[in-house]
Design a protein around this motif. Structure first.
Motif, short mmCIF file in Angstrom:
data_model
loop_
_atom_site.label_atom_id
_atom_site.label_comp_id
_atom_site.label_asym_id
_atom_site.label_seq_id
_atom_site.Cartn_x
_atom_site.Cartn_y
_atom_site.Cartn_z
N ALA A 17 5.35 -0.05 -6.60
CA ALA A 17 6.53 0.44 -5.85
C ALA A 17 6.53 1.96 -5.76
N GLY A 18 5.35 2.56 -5.88
CA GLY A 18 5.23 4.02 -5.77
C GLY A 18 5.31 4.46 -4.32
N GLN A 19 4.78 5.68 -4.03
CA GLN A 19 4.96 6.19 -2.67
C GLN A 19 4.25 5.33 -1.62
N MET A 20 3.08 4.77 -1.95
CA MET A 20 2.40 3.94 -0.96
C MET A 20 3.02 2.54 -0.89
N GLY A 21 3.19 1.90 -2.05
CA GLY A 21 3.73 0.53 -2.08
C GLY A 21 5.13 0.47 -1.49
N GLY A 22 5.96 1.45 -1.83
CA GLY A 22 7.33 1.48 -1.29
C GLY A 22 7.31 1.59 0.23
N GLY A 23 6.45 2.45 0.73
CA GLY A 23 6.34 2.64 2.19
C GLY A 23 5.86 1.36 2.88
N ILE A 24 4.89 0.69 2.25
CA ILE A 24 4.36 -0.56 2.83
C ILE A 24 5.46 -1.62 2.85
N ALA A 25 6.22 -1.71 1.74
CA ALA A 25 7.33 -2.68 1.68
C ALA A 25 8.34 -2.39 2.80
N GLN A 26 8.62 -1.10 3.00
CA GLN A 26 9.60 -0.73 4.05
C GLN A 26 9.13 -1.18 5.44
N VAL A 27 7.88 -0.85 5.80
CA VAL A 27 7.44 -1.19 7.16
C VAL A 27 7.28 -2.70 7.33
N ALA A 28 6.93 -3.41 6.26
CA ALA A 28 6.82 -4.87 6.35
C ALA A 28 8.20 -5.49 6.56
N ALA A 29 9.20 -4.99 5.82
CA ALA A 29 10.56 -5.53 5.96
C ALA A 29 11.13 -5.17 7.32
N GLN A 30 10.82 -3.97 7.81
CA GLN A 30 11.31 -3.57 9.13
C GLN A 30 10.70 -4.43 10.23
N ALA A 31 9.48 -4.94 9.97
CA ALA A 31 8.82 -5.82 10.95
C ALA A 31 9.35 -7.25 10.87
N GLY A 32 10.27 -7.51 9.96
CA GLY A 32 10.92 -8.83 9.91
C GLY A 32 10.43 -9.75 8.81
N TYR A 33 9.52 -9.26 7.98
CA TYR A 33 8.99 -10.12 6.92
C TYR A 33 9.87 -10.09 5.66
N SER A 34 9.88 -11.21 4.93
CA SER A 34 10.48 -11.23 3.60
C SER A 34 9.50 -10.54 2.67
N VAL A 35 9.99 -9.61 1.88
CA VAL A 35 9.10 -8.81 1.05
C VAL A 35 9.52 -8.92 -0.41
N ILE A 36 8.54 -9.15 -1.28
CA ILE A 36 8.79 -9.08 -2.72
C ILE A 36 8.17 -7.77 -3.18
N LEU A 37 8.99 -6.87 -3.69
CA LEU A 37 8.47 -5.58 -4.17
C LEU A 37 8.30 -5.68 -5.68
N ASN A 38 7.04 -5.59 -6.11
CA ASN A 38 6.72 -5.84 -7.52
C ASN A 38 6.15 -4.60 -8.20
N ASP A 39 6.57 -4.39 -9.43
CA ASP A 39 5.93 -3.35 -10.26
C ASP A 39 6.06 -3.78 -11.72
N GLU A 42 11.20 -2.68 -14.23
CA GLU A 42 12.31 -2.75 -13.30
C GLU A 42 12.67 -1.36 -12.76
N GLU A 43 12.59 -0.35 -13.64
CA GLU A 43 12.97 1.00 -13.18
C GLU A 43 12.04 1.50 -12.07
N PHE A 44 10.76 1.10 -12.11
CA PHE A 44 9.82 1.52 -11.05
C PHE A 44 10.23 0.89 -9.71
N VAL A 45 10.61 -0.40 -9.79
CA VAL A 45 10.98 -1.11 -8.56
C VAL A 45 12.28 -0.51 -8.00
#
Ligand code: CAA
Length: 287
Positions: A17-39, A42-45
């Protein structure tokens, strides 16, 4: 059920859920996908999710995004600290640290956890896809999906085929990248792929230029910004990427391609000092 564009997947797990993972989760969710953000913690997520919230809020304030779309995007992201949650994912995009030992363990575990149809992608910036795939029993369903930083802004995704990656998996990832608003470019598996094979030697050369006292940090960056129309200078860009990441990619290029890619000693010194760039508050610049 087929998504728009025809890619047969609904749920994507992003690991890291760092700078790359967070960004990927954002664009995937914006594209309409259900996203599980894992790290791992808990504080990292939570931290990753708060960056996504901030990005979306900024877009709403600028009038580029409807508040309702922002809320829907956030509603599509669930938090996870258990790798086992990958059991419900159609695609896993791994954006953990650039370390082959960690990635090999992760991919071996994911291979056990995920259903047969799940595609395992890695956002590695330079580690060999073929080698990562060999830690699974599904090398045909392993692929590189290399996003650029900052992910919500940059248009490119390098899609890297490992030796065994199937055409069907390649096509699925190509379509998915387009759905995320990106332009996929097909690249073969080689040290640094294309982006970092070209970018990192330029940054390393900028560090040598500084090391040899040829110009100051600010002046080196000014030359490249005003002289080459780069949006930011190479040293500022190194701070954005993270000097630890720049060094680790340089080492992979050096090992795989020879001496002309030798990392500058000053880069090593900064990393040893813990000067990683923006994320640590100090790199070539202070933040
Ligand atoms: N997250 C989300 N959005 C961001 C952002 C971030 N971290 N940083 C900037 N943005 C957005 C801003 O909100 C702004 O959006 P609007 O156009 O909607 O207003 C837009 O990007 C432009 O930002 P700014 O006006 O603040 O600043 P800028 O014009 O200087 O652009 C930049 C900032 C996009 C980072 C630009 O300087 C740039 O393109 N730099 C080069 C980046 C680059 O080369 N990235 C590749 C790195 S290499 C890599 O990632 C591969 C690897 O493996 C190492």
């Amino acid at each position: 059920m087929l998504q728009k564009g025809g890619s047969p997947m609904k749920k994507i797990m992003v690991i890291g859920a760092g700078q790359m993972g967070g960004g990927i989760a954002q664009v995937a969710a914006q594209a309409g996908y259900s996203v599980i953000l894992n790290d791992l913690k808990e504080e990292f997520v939570t931290r990753g999710l708060s960056v996504i919230e901030k990005n979306l809020r900024r877009n709403v304030e600028k009038g580029k995004l409807e508040a309702i779309e922002s809320a829907a995007t956030l509603g599509r992201i669930t938090q996870s600290t258990a790798l086992q949650d990958a059991a419900s994912a159609d695609l896993v995009i791994e954006a953990a640290v650039e370390n082959m030992v960690i990635k090999s363990q992760l991919f071996a575990q994911l291979d056990e956890i995920c259903p047969e149809h799940t595609i395992l992608a890695t956002n590695t910036s330079s580690l060999p896809i073929t080698e990562i795939a060999a830690f699974t029993k599904r090398p045909d369903r392993v692929i590189g999906m290399h996003f650029m930083n900052p992910v919500p802004v940059m248009k490119l995704v390098e899609v890297i085929r490992g030796l065994a990656t199937s055409d069907e998996v390649y096509k699925t990832i190509e379509t998915l990248s387009q759905e995320m608003g990106k332009t996929p470019v097909e690249v073969n598996d080689a040290p640094g792929f294309v982006a970092n094979r070209i970018l990192i030697p330029m940054i390393n050369e900028a560090v040598y230029t500084l090391y040899e006292g040829i110009a100051t940090v600010e002046d080196i960056d000014q030359v490249m910004k005003l002289g080459m129309n780069h949006p930011m200078g190479p040293l500022a860009l190194a701070d954005l990427i993270g000097l630890d990441t720049v060094l680790s990619i340089s080492e992979i290029l050096h090992e795989g391609l020879g001496d002309k890619y030798r990392p500058c000693p000053l880069l090593r010194k900064y990393v040893k000092a813990g000067w990683y760039g923006r994320k640590s508050g100090r790199g070539f610049y202070q933040y």
